[in-house]
Design an enzyme around this catalytic site. Structure first.
Site, PDB file in Angstrom:
ATOM      1  N   TYR A   1      -0.700  11.152  14.903  1.00  0.00           N
ATOM      2  CA  TYR A   1      -0.081  10.038  13.809  1.00  0.00           C
ATOM      3  C   TYR A   1       0.765   9.278  14.823  1.00  0.00           C
ATOM      4  O   TYR A   1       0.738   7.972  14.343  1.00  0.00           O
ATOM      5  CB  TYR A   1       0.982  10.981  13.254  1.00  0.00           C
ATOM      6  CG  TYR A   1       2.172  10.035  12.421  1.00  0.00           C
ATOM      7  CD1 TYR A   1       2.055   9.437  11.351  1.00  0.00           C
ATOM      8  CD2 TYR A   1       3.473  10.059  12.828  1.00  0.00           C
ATOM      9  CE1 TYR A   1       2.632   8.642  10.504  1.00  0.00           C
ATOM     10  CE2 TYR A   1       4.528   9.417  12.212  1.00  0.00           C
ATOM     11  CZ  TYR A   1       4.138   8.792  10.943  1.00  0.00           C
ATOM     12  OH  TYR A   1       4.905   8.050  10.379  1.00  0.00           O
TER      13      TYR A   1
ATOM     14  N   SER B   1       6.598   3.399  13.061  1.00  0.00           N
ATOM     15  CA  SER B   1       7.538   4.569  12.966  1.00  0.00           C
ATOM     16  C   SER B   1       8.163   4.786  14.208  1.00  0.00           C
ATOM     17  O   SER B   1       7.518   4.373  15.279  1.00  0.00           O
ATOM     18  CB  SER B   1       6.685   5.979  12.666  1.00  0.00           C
ATOM     19  OG  SER B   1       7.485   6.902  13.017  1.00  0.00           O
TER      20      SER B   1
ATOM     21  N   GLY C   1       8.438   6.864  -2.308  1.00  0.00           N
ATOM     22  CA  GLY C   1       8.895   6.643  -0.977  1.00  0.00           C
ATOM     23  C   GLY C   1       9.409   5.421  -0.658  1.00  0.00           C
ATOM     24  O   GLY C   1       9.542   4.416  -1.640  1.00  0.00           O
ATOM     25  N   ILE C   2       9.075   4.855   0.670  1.00  0.00           N
ATOM     26  CA  ILE C   2       9.570   3.740   1.226  1.00  0.00           C
ATOM     27  C   ILE C   2       8.748   2.583   0.257  1.00  0.00           C
ATOM     28  O   ILE C   2       9.297   1.633  -0.004  1.00  0.00           O
ATOM     29  CB  ILE C   2       9.275   3.785   2.745  1.00  0.00           C
ATOM     30  CG1 ILE C   2       9.928   4.559   3.346  1.00  0.00           C
ATOM     31  CG2 ILE C   2       9.228   2.135   3.192  1.00  0.00           C
ATOM     32  CD1 ILE C   2       9.898   4.729   5.003  1.00  0.00           C
TER      33      ILE C   2
ATOM     34  N   THR D   1       0.949  -1.272   0.120  1.00  0.00           N
ATOM     35  CA  THR D   1      -0.015   0.026  -0.007  1.00  0.00           C
ATOM     36  C   THR D   1       0.750   1.289   0.044  1.00  0.00           C
ATOM     37  O   THR D   1       2.151   1.152   0.484  1.00  0.00           O
ATOM     38  CB  THR D   1      -0.892  -0.055   1.363  1.00  0.00           C
ATOM     39  OG1 THR D   1      -0.324  -0.032   2.375  1.00  0.00           O
ATOM     40  CG2 THR D   1      -1.877  -1.481   1.431  1.00  0.00           C
ATOM     41  N   GLY D   2       0.050   2.292  -0.756  1.00  0.00           N
ATOM     42  CA  GLY D   2       1.207   3.618  -0.619  1.00  0.00           C
ATOM     43  C   GLY D   2       2.544   3.303  -1.359  1.00  0.00           C
ATOM     44  O   GLY D   2       3.644   3.471  -0.725  1.00  0.00           O
ATOM     45  N   SER D   3       2.398   2.969  -2.598  1.00  0.00           N
ATOM     46  CA  SER D   3       3.580   2.482  -3.216  1.00  0.00           C
ATOM     47  C   SER D   3       3.784   2.885  -4.491  1.00  0.00           C
ATOM     48  O   SER D   3       5.118   2.704  -5.300  1.00  0.00           O
ATOM     49  CB  SER D   3       3.827   0.854  -3.201  1.00  0.00           C
ATOM     50  OG  SER D   3       2.454   0.219  -3.969  1.00  0.00           O
ATOM     51  N   THR D   4       3.370   4.210  -4.791  1.00  0.00           N
ATOM     52  CA  THR D   4       3.914   4.960  -5.902  1.00  0.00           C
ATOM     53  C   THR D   4       5.194   5.917  -5.734  1.00  0.00           C
ATOM     54  O   THR D   4       5.831   6.504  -6.588  1.00  0.00           O
ATOM     55  CB  THR D   4       2.750   6.072  -6.585  1.00  0.00           C
ATOM     56  OG1 THR D   4       2.511   7.066  -5.480  1.00  0.00           O
ATOM     57  CG2 THR D   4       1.418   5.139  -6.836  1.00  0.00           C
TER      58      THR D   4
HETATM   59  N1  LIG Z   1       9.461   8.997   5.645  1.00  0.00           N
HETATM   60  C1  LIG Z   1       9.683   9.038   7.255  1.00  0.00           C
HETATM   61  O1  LIG Z   1      10.537   9.524   7.852  1.00  0.00           O
HETATM   62  C2  LIG Z   1       9.305   7.840   7.953  1.00  0.00           C
HETATM   63  C3  LIG Z   1       9.453   7.528   9.072  1.00  0.00           C
HETATM   64  C4  LIG Z   1       8.960   6.586   9.816  1.00  0.00           C
HETATM   65  C5  LIG Z   1       7.794   5.750   9.442  1.00  0.00           C
HETATM   66  N2  LIG Z   1       7.461   6.001   8.048  1.00  0.00           N
HETATM   67  C6  LIG Z   1       6.311   5.348   7.692  1.00  0.00           C
HETATM   68  O2  LIG Z   1       6.781   4.866   6.468  1.00  0.00           O
HETATM   69  C7  LIG Z   1       5.551   4.635   5.419  1.00  0.00           C
HETATM   70  C8  LIG Z   1       5.830   5.260   4.138  1.00  0.00           C
HETATM   71  O3  LIG Z   1       6.267   6.566   4.359  1.00  0.00           O
HETATM   72  P1  LIG Z   1       6.851   7.465   3.282  1.00  0.00           P
HETATM   73  O4  LIG Z   1       7.557   8.535   3.904  1.00  0.00           O
HETATM   74  O5  LIG Z   1       7.537   6.799   2.021  1.00  0.00           O
HETATM   75  O6  LIG Z   1       5.551   7.912   2.747  1.00  0.00           O
HETATM   76  P2  LIG Z   1       5.231   9.186   1.402  1.00  0.00           P
HETATM   77  O7  LIG Z   1       6.538   9.393   0.897  1.00  0.00           O
HETATM   78  O8  LIG Z   1       4.307  10.049   2.012  1.00  0.00           O
HETATM   79  O9  LIG Z   1       4.424   8.044   0.402  1.00  0.00           O
HETATM   80  C9  LIG Z   1       3.566   8.479  -0.231  1.00  0.00           C
HETATM   81  C10 LIG Z   1       2.737   7.363  -0.495  1.00  0.00           C
HETATM   82  O10 LIG Z   1       1.824   6.826   0.059  1.00  0.00           O
HETATM   83  C11 LIG Z   1       0.532   7.013  -1.076  1.00  0.00           C
HETATM   84  N3  LIG Z   1      -0.772   7.579  -0.213  1.00  0.00           N
HETATM   85  C12 LIG Z   1      -0.842   8.509   0.451  1.00  0.00           C
HETATM   86  N4  LIG Z   1      -1.950   8.615   0.816  1.00  0.00           N
HETATM   87  C13 LIG Z   1      -2.763   7.674   0.575  1.00  0.00           C
HETATM   88  C14 LIG Z   1      -4.091   7.060   0.698  1.00  0.00           C
HETATM   89  N5  LIG Z   1      -4.912   7.769   1.293  1.00  0.00           N
HETATM   90  N6  LIG Z   1      -4.401   5.975   0.066  1.00  0.00           N
HETATM   91  C15 LIG Z   1      -3.405   5.134  -0.839  1.00  0.00           C
HETATM   92  N7  LIG Z   1      -2.147   5.693  -0.870  1.00  0.00           N
HETATM   93  C16 LIG Z   1      -1.739   6.584  -0.328  1.00  0.00           C
HETATM   94  C17 LIG Z   1       0.932   8.149  -2.029  1.00  0.00           C
HETATM   95  O11 LIG Z   1       0.442   7.679  -3.282  1.00  0.00           O
HETATM   96  P3  LIG Z   1      -0.091   8.718  -4.194  1.00  0.00           P
HETATM   97  O12 LIG Z   1       0.089  10.003  -3.994  1.00  0.00           O
HETATM   98  O13 LIG Z   1       0.029   8.059  -5.678  1.00  0.00           O
HETATM   99  O14 LIG Z   1      -1.978   8.740  -4.002  1.00  0.00           O
HETATM  100  C18 LIG Z   1       2.450   7.571  -2.146  1.00  0.00           C
HETATM  101  O15 LIG Z   1       2.646   6.284  -2.817  1.00  0.00           O
HETATM  102  C19 LIG Z   1       4.382   5.397   6.289  1.00  0.00           C
HETATM  103  O16 LIG Z   1       3.444   4.485   6.937  1.00  0.00           O
HETATM  104  C20 LIG Z   1       5.020   6.305   7.166  1.00  0.00           C
HETATM  105  O17 LIG Z   1       4.280   6.595   8.300  1.00  0.00           O
HETATM  106  C21 LIG Z   1       7.943   7.166   7.358  1.00  0.00           C
END
Ligand SMILES: NC(=O)c1ccc[n+]([C@@H]2O[C@H](COP(=O)([O-])OP(=O)(O)OC[C@H]3O[C@@H](n4cnc5c(N)ncnc54)[C@H](OP(=O)(O)O)[C@@H]3O)[C@@H](O)[C@H]2O)c1
Length: 264
Positions: free
Chosen positions: A154, A141, A18-19, A13-16
């Site tokens: 969050y 997180s 970031g992580i 999920t959420g894979s377009t």
């Molecule tokens: N980055 C950090 O520092 C960090 C640290 C600790 C934990 N995390 C956790 O790691 C995970 C990934 O984080 P990230 O920073 O890689 O995230 P991100 O860069 O914000 O990723 C955004 C991704 O999530 C998708 N997305 C957002 N809202 C959505 C929704 N309502 N339904 C479906 N897809 C949705 C976006 O897709 P579209 O834009 O294409 O819709 C995109 O693919 C999250 O759970 C975050 O809490 C992150």
């Protein structure tokens, strides 16, 4: 190292971006067929095509679901094929004072960050148990225990995930299915880059200044003293999604650069 997952099917999920996207790439490089997810068909298809170009021998597809939209989830989940590896990665946050956080903000973050994984696991876990093989990974997180005061809602979702993950692992007792949580620290995904940019604008500083002061003042407990790269998180997720991680179940694995403290 052969992670022994060639030919498996993963939904992330959420894979377009970031992580999530980095995890999709890492899994695809192990011969896994990958189903990407995002909120809009355009961005999703762009990501699918990009990954397919890099891995022409894998089957790469996309399932467009906005996990804040319950009706859409119900309609779309029926389109999922059998899944061997589920990565509950989607997570949203907003940096807001506790006193300004609306009820709807709490509810929306709970829906997207917790209920997405609950609903998907409810659907996918029974088949994994029948097949006697499966991997479910929740992405929490460091905020689950650090609880920054501007991210209380969050952080609540990220702590809740730990209980859901542990509880589901208990349902897998004696099988080849495992359920674990990965706990990333601050990671330079596109979302985090935006967060830095917003903070830089808000405070009238450069992005580099914000990055430096973040680790000296805000996340001083980090032993890494830098943002993790998305690939560094994806590598651990991919190992935990693999056959090689079979003796780890019901665990929370920190990839936090030491920020959460403690030995265990
Ligand atoms: N980055 C950090 O520092 C960090 C640290 C600790 C934990 N995390 C956790 O790691 C995970 C990934 O984080 P990230 O920073 O890689 O995230 P991100 O860069 O914000 O990723 C955004 C991704 O999530 C998708 N997305 C957002 N809202 C959505 C929704 N309502 N339904 C479906 N897809 C949705 C976006 O897709 P579209 O834009 O294409 O819709 C995109 O693919 C999250 O759970 C975050 O809490 C992150």
């Amino acid at each position: 190292m052969d992670l022994k997952i060639q030919g498996k099917t993963a939904f992330i999920t959420g894979s377009t971006a970031g992580i999530g996207y980095a995890t999709a790439r890492a899994l695809a490089s192990e011969g896994v067929d990958v189903i990407l997810n995002g909120r809009t068909e355009t961005k999703l298809q762009e990501a699918v095509q990009k990954l397919q170009r890099e891995f022409p021998n894998n089957t790469i597809s996309g399932l467009c679901i906005d996990f804040s939209n319950t009706k859409q989830i119900e309609e779309q989940l029926g389109r999922l094929p059998e899944i061997d590896i589920l990565v509950n990665n989607v997570g949203i946050y907003s940096s807001v004072s506790f006193f300004e956080t609306k009820d709807s903000d709490w509810q929306q973050q709970f829906e997207v960050n917790v209920m997405s994984g609950v609903r998907l696991s409810k659907r996918i876990l029974p088949n994994m148990l029948t097949n006697n093989w499966g991997r479910i990974l929740f992405i929490s997180s460091e905020c689950a225990t650090l609880v920054p005061v501007d991210l209380i809602s969050y952080s609540m979702t990220k702590t809740a995930i730990l209980a859901v993950s542990r509880g589901l692992a208990q349902l897998t007792k004696g099988t080849g299915v495992t359920v674990n949580t990965i706990i990333p620290g601050s990671t330079l995904s596109e979302g985090a880059e935006q967060f830095l940019e917003n903070a830089a604008q808000k405070e009238g500083k450069t992005k580099a200044q914000i990055e430096t002061s973040f680790f000296t003042e805000v996340r001083s407990s980090s032993l890494l003293q830098r943002f993790a790269k998305v690939d560094e998180i994806a590598n651990t997720i991919t190992y935990m999604a693999s056959s090689l991680s079979s003796a780890t179940n019901g665990s929370a694995i920190k990839v936090d650069g030491g920020s959460m403290g403690g030995i265990l």
